[in-house]
Motif scaffolding. Structure first.
Motif, PDB file in Angstrom:
ATOM      1  N   ILE A 191       0.765  -1.265   0.038  1.00  0.00           N
ATOM      2  CA  ILE A 191       0.017  -0.027   0.038  1.00  0.00           C
ATOM      3  C   ILE A 191       0.858   1.227  -0.025  1.00  0.00           C
ATOM      4  CG2 ILE A 191      -1.820  -1.175   1.166  1.00  0.00           C
ATOM      5  CD1 ILE A 191      -1.126   0.088   3.621  1.00  0.00           C
ATOM      6  N   GLY A 192       2.247   1.083   0.114  1.00  0.00           N
ATOM      7  CA  GLY A 192       2.977   2.247   0.248  1.00  0.00           C
ATOM      8  C   GLY A 192       4.459   1.885  -0.406  1.00  0.00           C
ATOM      9  N   ILE A 202       1.590   5.879  -2.632  1.00  0.00           N
ATOM     10  CA  ILE A 202       0.558   5.210  -1.676  1.00  0.00           C
ATOM     11  C   ILE A 202      -0.872   5.011  -2.323  1.00  0.00           C
ATOM     12  CG2 ILE A 202      -0.746   5.740   0.535  1.00  0.00           C
ATOM     13  CD1 ILE A 202       1.457   7.120   1.716  1.00  0.00           C
ATOM     14  N   ASP A 203      -1.372   3.960  -2.055  1.00  0.00           N
ATOM     15  CA  ASP A 203      -2.682   3.593  -2.220  1.00  0.00           C
ATOM     16  C   ASP A 203      -3.464   2.662  -0.946  1.00  0.00           C
ATOM     17  OD1 ASP A 203      -5.334   2.882  -3.366  1.00  0.00           O
ATOM     18  OD2 ASP A 203      -4.521   2.465  -5.159  1.00  0.00           O
ATOM     19  N   VAL A 204      -3.997   3.446  -0.298  1.00  0.00           N
ATOM     20  CA  VAL A 204      -4.889   2.953   0.819  1.00  0.00           C
ATOM     21  C   VAL A 204      -6.354   2.225   0.664  1.00  0.00           C
ATOM     22  CG1 VAL A 204      -3.214   3.712   2.487  1.00  0.00           C
ATOM     23  CG2 VAL A 204      -5.446   5.087   1.902  1.00  0.00           C
ATOM     24  N   GLN A 242      -1.601   7.646  -5.038  1.00  0.00           N
ATOM     25  CA  GLN A 242      -1.350   8.868  -4.627  1.00  0.00           C
ATOM     26  C   GLN A 242       0.161   9.258  -4.771  1.00  0.00           C
ATOM     27  OE1 GLN A 242      -3.444  10.635  -1.141  1.00  0.00           O
ATOM     28  NE2 GLN A 242      -3.930   8.595  -1.006  1.00  0.00           N
ATOM     29  N   ALA A 273      -3.883  14.186   7.393  1.00  0.00           N
ATOM     30  CA  ALA A 273      -4.206  12.623   7.110  1.00  0.00           C
ATOM     31  C   ALA A 273      -4.528  12.207   8.426  1.00  0.00           C
ATOM     32  CB  ALA A 273      -2.915  12.118   6.530  1.00  0.00           C
ATOM     33  N   LEU A 329      -5.077   4.910   8.728  1.00  0.00           N
ATOM     34  CA  LEU A 329      -4.313   4.305   7.888  1.00  0.00           C
ATOM     35  C   LEU A 329      -3.174   5.008   6.862  1.00  0.00           C
ATOM     36  CD1 LEU A 329      -3.019   1.449   7.022  1.00  0.00           C
ATOM     37  CD2 LEU A 329      -4.860   1.147   5.470  1.00  0.00           C
ATOM     38  N   LEU A 330      -3.941   6.070   6.379  1.00  0.00           N
ATOM     39  CA  LEU A 330      -3.176   7.066   5.451  1.00  0.00           C
ATOM     40  C   LEU A 330      -2.083   7.681   6.319  1.00  0.00           C
ATOM     41  CD1 LEU A 330      -2.610   8.406   2.815  1.00  0.00           C
ATOM     42  CD2 LEU A 330      -4.399  10.015   3.167  1.00  0.00           C
ATOM     43  N   ALA A 331      -2.489   8.203   7.393  1.00  0.00           N
ATOM     44  CA  ALA A 331      -1.413   8.905   8.442  1.00  0.00           C
ATOM     45  C   ALA A 331      -0.239   7.949   8.693  1.00  0.00           C
ATOM     46  CB  ALA A 331      -1.915   9.461   9.428  1.00  0.00           C
ATOM     47  N   CYS A 345       0.507   5.298   6.993  1.00  0.00           N
ATOM     48  CA  CYS A 345       1.157   4.924   5.783  1.00  0.00           C
ATOM     49  C   CYS A 345       2.338   5.820   5.436  1.00  0.00           C
ATOM     50  CB  CYS A 345       0.342   4.417   4.736  1.00  0.00           C
ATOM     51  SG  CYS A 345       1.169   3.567   3.385  1.00  0.00           S
ATOM     52  N   LEU A 346       1.622   7.059   5.507  1.00  0.00           N
ATOM     53  CA  LEU A 346       2.630   8.286   5.017  1.00  0.00           C
ATOM     54  C   LEU A 346       3.769   8.453   6.120  1.00  0.00           C
ATOM     55  CD1 LEU A 346      -0.154  10.893   4.291  1.00  0.00           C
ATOM     56  CD2 LEU A 346       1.866  10.249   2.814  1.00  0.00           C
TER      57      LEU A 346
END
Length: 174
Positions: free
Chosen positions: A45-46, A61-63, A73, A126, A129-131, A133-134
């Motif tokens: 996912i990243g 990233i793609d969550v 993204q 974010a 999960l996005l936060a 992953c970033l």
């Protein structure tokens, strides 16, 4: 688009600090496309550029959840401007540390500044999960691995395991 080989622990390349990109041109866009193709193929996912041996500050990233439409993204020269005091814990894994997962606690939300795929400056909030992953991928850009957030004993065990596997494959070791 080309699927690139992944850099695997204990390769010292993973500890390099990535340099900022000076501009977003066609070569950077091709790199982003190759990174997305590599990430989807893995699957993950990243992915940070350093994980394919490119020490530049770009990550993808793609969550999107399974069954949802892909939502890729691209983040160029990402910079965390702020993080919440609230914490969240996720079981993290890494394409560069295959088949190893561990609970990692990080800030639950972040504020991020970055350039998008077209070179436009963006800022975003974010969480979830996005936060996570970033933060995981930005760590990669700084030469930090998710295992650096776990106990020293567990980290040493993982590094030993991957060092032994690399020696058996005839690869570089730390």
């Amino acid at each position: 688009m080309t699927i690139k080989p992944l850099i695997i622990l204990p390769d010292p390349v993973l500890r390099q600090v990535s340099a900022p990109l000076e501009r977003v041109d066609d070569a950077v866009k091709r790199l982003a496309d190759d990174m997305l193709e590599t990430m989807y193929d893995a699957p993950g996912i990243g992915l940070a550029a350093i994980q394919i041996g490119v020490p530049r500050r770009i990550l993808v990233i793609d969550v999107a959840k399974e069954g949802e439409e892909k939502a890729p993204q691209v983040f160029i020269n990402p910079e965390i401007l702020g993080a919440s005091e609230d914490r969240s814990t996720y079981e993290e894994g890494c394409l560069s540390i295959p088949d190893y997962y561990a609970e990692v606690e990080r800030p639950a939300a972040i504020t991020l500044r970055y350039l998008d795929r077209d070179g436009a400056e963006r800022q975003m909030e974010a969480d979830g999960l996005l936060a996570t992953c970033l933060q995981h991928e930005i760590d990669h850009l700084n030469g930090v691995l998710f295992i650096d957030h776990i106990s020293k004993l567990k980290r040493e065990m993982v590094v030993r395991k991957f060092t032994k596997a690399a020696k058996l494959r005839g690869s570089k070791a730390i």
